[in-house]
Design a protein around this motif. Sequence first.
Motif: not given
Length: 467
Positions: A15-17, A59-65
């Motif tokens: 939800g960063y945007t 390097l945040n895998e959680a957001i790309v998944k």
Amino acid sequence: MGRKLIVQIGRFDNGYTDPKKFIYNEKVFEVSLSSFALSEFYKEDNVKVFLLYPVSLLLNEAIVKGPYVDRFIGKVKELLGDSDRKEGYFKSPENLFKDHPHSEKAEFAVMHSLGFYQEFDLKTNMPDLVLYIWSLLIYEYIKNGFDELFVDIGSGLNFYISALLEAFRYFMEWESLYNLRDRKVKGFIVYSDPIIGTNRKQVNIYEYPVDFKGKFESPARHSEIERGLLKRVIKSVIETSLSKEREYKREIEKYINAFFIMFSAFYNAAPLILFVNEFPDVSEINLALEGILEKIFAKYKSNWKQSPNFQFEDFYKIIVMLGFLKGLKEFLDSGNIKPRGYATVEEIDRFAESIGSIGLHVQEGLIKTESYNNFKPRDIVASIDEDWKPLRNLLKRYQGSEEDESEGRIDRDRMERNFFAHGGFARDLVEVKKDTTNGGRILIRYNQEAIEKVKELLCKRIKGAGQ
């Protein structure tokens, strides 16, 4: 209204945007960051948002998944899926952060991270982060200027927030010395209602004014420079030849020595040297500051996996001395104090009055007293003529012996005590004459042989901060 700088730690999470309803000064702004709400509120002014992105942020895998994918997340997903790309990312992480959606509305800088991300063990420490952020604030101020600084701590990430607040404090203290006569920057801490983990439909933004002020003291002794403080700083930011290192050390040492002489003349109430000695211009001092900050930045950017592990105290002392030197020089310029080889009694008195405005009341009193005792009694004034004469020839009173008549040698300890006890007007070092072309005003100077000795006395007298 003046120019405003808003600084915040950047975000890259779920939800960063997403826009949120931020309320600031009773106005609602639907934006993705609290700093953007402030920027919208002050849009009629000259305002800049400056974001600080930890290098580990992408390097945040959680957001790309996660289920949500935009163009930028797609780029990060490609990065994390390719070991070569990940390795290449650390060569110039700014290239990818340029595409971060928030970077479209702000300027940014990347900073080091601490922890294990993917297969990378990233290392930094609090002093390195504080020095880096503090240096960024100083550089932005010197290059572009701002009148109000808002430090927005609403984006979590406690480790970085702590570093940001420390850097903020150091900047405000530094600025009070850099703008010694008239402070120009107002500081505010900005925070908001909790966002993560709540169902708030509206988020209030609050501000808290702060006013940190630096002490009128030298951060270091002159003997620390002699023992290698400056050499350590230069060596840690220059990795070229030894000759380049020595050349740069000589360049910066000129400004540090100027600071010691000028600061001591203020603090130890010995102003005559300020009318005699040449000091660097304000623009020249700013260039020296910019130069050392740029070398600090280059060192940080040379290895994004591990910060330089600088000796913070060493850098702190050099940066503060350079900033303080600018403040002192600007103070002299405002009083039209320029080196012409001598001063009038009236100029010495005006200087004494001026330093009272910056809290040096004891020094003001000492200078006024010694100015009167040495140059205003009728018998002394009557005996001054149009030729330069040593002050000792005119004084009937005895300041205390600076010379051991029986042995014919200078008692250096006693001379030093007398020098500072009498506002720098030591009778064996000072010459006076009457300027018959300008109403008989009295001129004061050091004899030529004394000038280097006076500088030595001033530098020797300085105590470091807290000493």
